[in-house]
Design a protein around this motif. Sequence first.
Motif, mmCIF file in Angstrom:
data_model
loop_
_atom_site.group_PDB
_atom_site.id
_atom_site.type_symbol
_atom_site.label_atom_id
_atom_site.label_comp_id
_atom_site.label_asym_id
_atom_site.label_seq_id
_atom_site.Cartn_x
_atom_site.Cartn_y
_atom_site.Cartn_z
ATOM 1 N N SER A 169 0.826 -1.211 0.000
ATOM 2 C CA SER A 169 0.000 0.000 0.000
ATOM 3 C C SER A 169 0.860 1.261 0.000
ATOM 4 N N GLY A 170 1.983 1.260 0.705
ATOM 5 C CA GLY A 170 2.881 2.414 0.720
ATOM 6 C C GLY A 170 3.349 2.812 -0.676
ATOM 7 N N MET B 188 -8.123 1.088 -2.283
ATOM 8 C CA MET B 188 -8.138 2.540 -2.348
ATOM 9 C C MET B 188 -8.841 3.050 -3.608
ATOM 10 N N VAL B 189 -8.870 2.212 -4.640
ATOM 11 C CA VAL B 189 -9.544 2.597 -5.882
ATOM 12 C C VAL B 189 -11.030 2.901 -5.643
ATOM 13 N N ASP B 190 -11.613 2.247 -4.657
ATOM 14 C CA ASP B 190 -13.038 2.467 -4.386
ATOM 15 C C ASP B 190 -13.325 3.861 -3.829
ATOM 16 N N LEU C 262 -16.232 -7.564 -0.545
ATOM 17 C CA LEU C 262 -15.284 -8.640 -0.279
ATOM 18 C C LEU C 262 -13.979 -8.314 -0.994
ATOM 19 N N GLY C 263 -12.861 -8.450 -0.312
ATOM 20 C CA GLY C 263 -11.573 -8.132 -0.906
ATOM 21 C C GLY C 263 -11.139 -9.158 -1.931
ATOM 22 N N ARG C 264 -10.645 -8.660 -3.059
ATOM 23 C CA ARG C 264 -10.099 -9.573 -4.059
ATOM 24 C C ARG C 264 -8.626 -9.322 -4.343
ATOM 25 N N ARG C 265 -8.113 -8.168 -3.875
ATOM 26 C CA ARG C 265 -6.698 -7.857 -4.089
ATOM 27 C C ARG C 265 -6.043 -7.631 -2.735
ATOM 28 N N GLY C 266 -4.729 -7.766 -2.735
ATOM 29 C CA GLY C 266 -3.983 -7.459 -1.522
ATOM 30 C C GLY C 266 -4.252 -8.468 -0.417
#
Lengths: 212, 330
Positions: free
Chosen positions: A82-83, A132-134, A175-179
């Motif tokens: 993320s950084g 973060m795109v959201d 629901l998370g799909r990345r990271g």
Amino acid sequence: MAEQLDIADVERWVLAFADAVEEEAGYLTDLDRRSGDGDFGSNMAAALRRSREAVAAAGSTAAGDPFQVLGETFLGHSGGTSGPLFGMWFREFGKAGAGAEAFTLEMLAGATANGWATVARLGSARVGDRTMVDAIAPASEALAEAVEGGLSLSEGLRSAAEAARVGADGTSGLLGRRGRTSYVGEAALGSPDPGAVAVALFYGAAREVAGA
Amino acid sequence: MRRQFVNDPGDVVAEALEGFAAAWPGHVRLNADPAYVVRARPASGKVAVVSGGGSGHEPLHVGFVGTGMLDAAVPGAVFTSPTAVQIRAASRAVDTGRGVLHVVKNYTGDVLNFRIAGELLADEGVESGIVLVDDDLATDTDDGPGRRGTAAAVVVEKVCGAAAERGADLAELTALGRRVAAGSRTLSVALAAGAHPGQSRPSFELPGDEVEFGVGIHGERARQRRAFGPSREIVPQMVSPLAEALGLGRGSRVLAVVNGLGATSDLELYGVFREARRVLKDAGVDVVRSLVGTYVTSLDMAGCSLTLVRADDEVLELWDAPVATPALTW
């Protein structure tokens, strides 16, 4: 209200963002504990602490310079995911304001659109992936509409900040799909993605500086 | 309770790098901040080969800096990717104008930071290419980030390093590296987990009658536990799936790497190699080159990995080419 953000405004924006993240560091870390490895808030706060000093020492001569410094600091701070993505995001604002005396709303809309594209490309993240795109995507759309509709800088930033906040809040139901969040699945439901919250804080800080 | 030779755990990587550079003054130079290691005698007129990744896998990657292999290595914190700024600085330092090849083990953080470094370098007019090493058969699934990168990195770095020394251009090196990586598969078995610097407990506990089968190099559990037994029972379980994944059969030629994961003796590793060679020979597969020793570790994990690499004349010739690095010399 001013129709542009000059170098001093941009520096205030960066400091206001750093303040907001520091205030929320515990909350962001707690969110990350639910969806990742629990170091997001402290990592962001540490990178921003360094950025504060670096921005102050840099002696900016263009409106993009503080963001350029912010980007470099994040890209050199930690080797996580993320950084560096935030680093590349800030870098787009640095590029947009390179050599310019001030940011116009149109330049901020352009930087946000390019930042969206960069983060989406490097992070392979699309809208709805709980990243973060959201928060970036709705802010970008709000800024584009503001430019289209001839809104003032402060009106445009208010609209972007509200859209980013709504987008960030909305990640609670995704629901998370990345990271790392993709490893925990449903366990993260009910709390927003910390990266998206940080993006909302970024536009919230801009709105504050623009007096909107 | 695990004891370690550590001062402040937060200083482990920086102190080890300082010691490493001091121990190999004829081979390497250390740049402390941002941290990277380069050759003591910089090469000229060739594509630079650069690798990097989290620390905790020593001698990978800094041990492979030297003539015939890497021009620079970029170490991150323990089990953490180096930063894009570190990678950019190391790449800049060794670029001779012919571009930089990045050899990257397939982990999300490493891939992201190397890709970003590539974009930063492109903005400055430095050309770069990426070879992803993704040899870990245990993580061969349809979804997720794909196979992890492990010990095949040594082979890719050796072969690409030799080709770069002979004047290959960036496109040729990228294609070569990708071909070698595509023809490599690894399986790792742990007998005991390692412990992070400053931590007294290993990252997982294993009962005495089981092994962690298909383990990674970051202290994570594997998907499977299998029964512990003599080498002659464990090694065939590693060889067969690798041979199948690579489509090996009668007449195939391979390069085999038996690698210690940090706390396994050479005595055991040579025994493992003997078993692997026997099983492969029974299947008609010819082990034409081998490397046995401790090269890609997971801190002080006890266990070993077996890597098989499809070998053709070009790969063998490059493998045999001279190399002079702290961890690999012939």
